[in-house]
Structures are given as structure tokens and as C-alpha cells.
Write an enzyme that holds these catalytic residues in place. Structure first.
Site, PDB file in Angstrom:
ATOM      1  N   ASP A  19      27.672 -18.709 -27.711  1.00 41.13           N
ATOM      2  CA  ASP A  19      27.213 -18.607 -29.138  1.00 41.13           C
ATOM      3  C   ASP A  19      25.615 -19.121 -29.059  1.00 41.13           C
ATOM      4  OD1 ASP A  19      27.199 -17.919 -31.724  1.00 41.13           O
ATOM      5  OD2 ASP A  19      28.032 -19.852 -32.366  1.00 41.13           O
ATOM      6  N   ARG A  32      16.688 -11.304 -32.947  1.00 37.66           N
ATOM      7  CA  ARG A  32      18.113 -11.655 -32.321  1.00 37.66           C
ATOM      8  C   ARG A  32      18.223 -11.014 -31.053  1.00 37.66           C
ATOM      9  NH1 ARG A  32      21.325 -14.128 -35.510  1.00 37.66           N
ATOM     10  NH2 ARG A  32      23.056 -13.013 -34.616  1.00 37.66           N
ATOM     11  N   HIS A  36      19.765 -12.322 -27.341  1.00 38.75           N
ATOM     12  CA  HIS A  36      20.744 -11.645 -26.527  1.00 38.75           C
ATOM     13  C   HIS A  36      20.370 -11.490 -25.158  1.00 38.75           C
ATOM     14  CE1 HIS A  36      23.198 -11.593 -29.879  1.00 38.75           C
ATOM     15  NE2 HIS A  36      22.687 -10.753 -30.605  1.00 38.75           N
ATOM     16  N   GLU A  66      34.875  -8.698 -34.634  1.00 36.24           N
ATOM     17  CA  GLU A  66      33.893  -8.878 -35.886  1.00 36.24           C
ATOM     18  C   GLU A  66      32.496  -8.573 -35.734  1.00 36.24           C
ATOM     19  OE1 GLU A  66      36.249 -11.290 -34.291  1.00 36.24           O
ATOM     20  OE2 GLU A  66      37.714 -11.177 -35.845  1.00 36.24           O
ATOM     21  N   LEU A 130      36.149 -13.948  -7.297  1.00 34.84           N
ATOM     22  CA  LEU A 130      36.075 -14.451  -8.735  1.00 34.84           C
ATOM     23  C   LEU A 130      36.601 -13.282  -9.540  1.00 34.84           C
ATOM     24  CD1 LEU A 130      35.216 -16.207 -11.208  1.00 34.84           C
ATOM     25  CD2 LEU A 130      32.671 -15.351 -10.603  1.00 34.84           C
TER      26      LEU A 130
HETATM   27  C1  FPP Z   1      26.751 -14.787 -30.244  1.00 34.21           C
HETATM   28  O1  FPP Z   1      25.209 -15.258 -30.555  1.00 34.21           O
HETATM   29  C2  FPP Z   1      26.526 -14.009 -29.036  1.00 34.21           C
HETATM   30  C3  FPP Z   1      27.235 -12.691 -29.198  1.00 34.21           C
HETATM   31  C4  FPP Z   1      27.549 -11.924 -30.246  1.00 34.21           C
HETATM   32  C5  FPP Z   1      26.835 -11.523 -28.076  1.00 34.21           C
HETATM   33  C6  FPP Z   1      27.099 -12.288 -26.567  1.00 34.21           C
HETATM   34  C7  FPP Z   1      26.112 -11.476 -25.641  1.00 34.21           C
HETATM   35  C8  FPP Z   1      25.538 -11.874 -24.633  1.00 34.21           C
HETATM   36  C9  FPP Z   1      25.530 -13.029 -24.215  1.00 34.21           C
HETATM   37  C10 FPP Z   1      24.582 -10.978 -23.904  1.00 34.21           C
HETATM   38  C11 FPP Z   1      25.282 -10.045 -22.914  1.00 34.21           C
HETATM   39  C12 FPP Z   1      26.614 -10.284 -22.581  1.00 34.21           C
HETATM   40  C13 FPP Z   1      26.806  -9.816 -21.400  1.00 34.21           C
HETATM   41  C14 FPP Z   1      28.019 -10.173 -20.507  1.00 34.21           C
HETATM   42  C15 FPP Z   1      25.929  -9.376 -20.176  1.00 34.21           C
HETATM   43  P1  FPP Z   1      24.942 -15.231 -31.989  1.00 34.21           P
HETATM   44  O2  FPP Z   1      24.114 -13.851 -32.188  1.00 34.21           O
HETATM   45  O3  FPP Z   1      26.224 -15.239 -32.891  1.00 34.21           O
HETATM   46  O4  FPP Z   1      23.721 -16.523 -32.311  1.00 34.21           O
HETATM   47  P2  FPP Z   1      23.802 -17.202 -33.643  1.00 34.21           P
HETATM   48  O5  FPP Z   1      24.999 -17.930 -33.893  1.00 34.21           O
HETATM   49  O6  FPP Z   1      22.620 -18.302 -32.959  1.00 34.21           O
HETATM   50  O7  FPP Z   1      23.122 -16.520 -34.525  1.00 34.21           O
END
Ligand code: FPP
Length: 256
Positions: A19, A32, A36, A66, A130
């Protein structure tokens, strides 16, 4: 190996809620999606660290049920990123003999991503250094409901007796049937929630929550989490006295 880490007491299975990508990007006045993208570099870093340390199971929450509610542009970018990650990382995943698994509902995943995912799973199924599980289109409650439905079908078809239903049996119907339960769950970004992640499987996991945002979470932070894990007393419902006795008799193995 970090000198502070005891190689004998590393967690067998680590699950991570990644997160903070959005906040990381906002702090830099970027979109955003930029967050990512940087987050996928943390994924690479943590996967190779697990591989090096010999941690056998890592599960990452990559796209939740979600997450569909996010703006269209962000949802599309996340799928694009996953597809690109699977394609670009596959040679390294194969070279490191990492087995890729999917936890979640295959239905609804965009076709191109699903194809890439299936191909990567097939090409890595024989590896065991792994096991990297990606929770994609995943929800913990939905997973439990699906398990109950699948058990009910087996009862209907006369394959199972409802009297046999137990927590062990239910585990066999989950996406994680072949995985041990996580010993450690890490959440970056500082929120104190499980967010519908591995609700059943996290029953006895140690929780480690850090304010560090996922794109900043790299090997030194991961090692810090492992050190903290090793400092905690794992009791498995027993008393401290029982834990001390078991540890002095048989080491950690006697506790489980
Ligand atoms: C939450 O941060 C993150 C996600 C919903 C997506 C996770 C995806 C990645 C880390 C990138 C790709 C993944 C892989 C496996 C290659 P958020 O957007 O909710 O952050 P915030 O709480 O600061 O808004």
C-alpha cells in the site's frame, strides 16, 4: 545473510499488502500510475531478496476485488503494468527457478493479462526455489464463499459427507490449498487493516505494519521486518511458560 537475522527462524510464508503507491506519487506531484510503476520495482527487489534468503513462499496483493472501483484509467494502467511485469520478468523468474501461482478469481481478468498469467504459471510449474503467489482479482470473503460453494457441490455429488466439514477441509477448497498459512503479513503505508486479504489464512500470522510507502519499501526495510518478526514471541495459543519449555527441549520446531 544479514548478521542480525537467524537463518533458522525465517518465516516460511510472507504475505504483503503493498500500500501507498498513490501517496508516494502525490508527494512528488505525479499521477497515481507513476506510483504503481515505481511499486513494481519494489516487487522485483523483494522477490529477489526472498529468493536469496531462501524464503520458500511469498504472496503479494496485486489487485483486489475492491480495486475495480478505482477510476477507469487507473484500473487499465494497473492491468497494463501487471501484463508488462509478467512479460518482462518471466526470463528472470525462470532463471531463478521461481514458481508463479495465481490466487483469485480468473473470471474478469482482462484476456491479455490472463493469457500472460497462465503462460507464466505453466512455464514455471516445475520450480520450487520460491513460490511467488500473486493475488489478482482476489477477495478473502469471496474466496471463503467460493470454497463453501465448492464443498456444497461435492456434497451434492456424494463425494463428501457434511459431517466431515472442518477447518482443515475448508482449507482444501481455498485458492491457497497448496500453500502453508502465512507466518508474517507485512502491510506498507501505515494502515491498520487487513482489507479482505487472506482472511482465513492469516489466523495465526504475525502482523507487521510500517508507514514506509510501498515504492520506498526495499530490501533494508524488508530485513527490518524480518528482524522484528524474529524478536516476537510466537506462542500458537500456548502460555509463555510452555513456549520456554518447548524451546529449551526442541528449539522452535517443538512449538508448532
Ligand atoms: C495500493 O496502493 C496498491 C495497489 C492497489 C496496487 C499494487 C500494485 C503494484 C505494487 C504494482 C504492480 C504489481 C505487481 C505484482 C507487478 P494505493 O494506490 O492504494 O496507495 P494509496 O493508499 O497511497 O492511495
Amino acid at each position: 545473510m544479514n548478521p542480525q537475522l537467524d537463518p533458522e527462524r525465517l518465516p516460511r510464508h510472507i504475505a504483503i499488502i503493498m500500500d501507498g503507491n498513490g501517496r508516494w506519487a502525490r508527494e512528488r506531484n505525479r499521477s497515481r500510475i507513476f506510483g504503481h510503476r515505481e511499486g513494481s520495482n519494489s516487487v522485483r527487489d523483494i522477490v529477489s531478496c526472498c529468493r536469496r534468503l531462501g524464503i520458500p513462499y511469498l504472496t503479494l496483493y496485486a489487485f483486489s476485488k475492491e480495486n475495480w472501483q478505482r477510476p477507469d484509467r487507473e484500473v487499465k494502467a494497473l492491468w497494463q503494468l501487471l501484463k508488462r511485469f509478467l512479460k518482462s520478468q518471466l526470463p528472470e523468474i525462470i532463471e531463478k527457478e521461481i514458481r508463479l501461482c495465481h490466487l483469485g478469481d480468473p473470471e474478469g481478468i482482462p484476456e491479455e493479462v490472463a493469457k500472460q498469467l497462465q503462460a507464466a504459471i505453466a512455464k514455471t510449474s516445475r520450480y520450487d526455489k520460491l513460490t511467488l503467489s500473486l493475488a489478482i482479482n482476489y477477495g478473502g470473503r469471496q474466496e471463503i464463499a467460493r470454497a463453501a460453494r465448492r464443498f456444497a457441490v461435492d456434497v451434492q455429488q456424494g463425494k463428501c459427507d457434511p459431517q466431515e466439514f472442518s477447518s482443515e477441509r475448508l482449507s482444501e477448497y481455498l485458492f491457497t490449498a497448496e500453500l502453508p498459512d502465512p507466518d508474517l503479513m507485512i502491510r506498507t503505508g501505515g494502515e491498520f487493516r487487513v482489507s479482505n486479504f487472506l482472511l482465513w489464512q492469516l489466523a495465526y500470522a504475525e502482523l507487521y505494519i510500517t508507514k514506509v510507502l510501498w515504492p520506498d519499501f526495499r530490501e533494508p526495510h524488508f530485513i527490518e521486518a524480518l528482524c522484528e518478526y524474529q524478536q516476537r514471541e510466537l506462542r500458537f495459543g500456548k502460555t509463555s511458560e510452555q513456549v520456554r519449555q518447548a524451546k529449551s527441549r526442541t528449539g522452535w520446531a517443538g512449538l508448532i
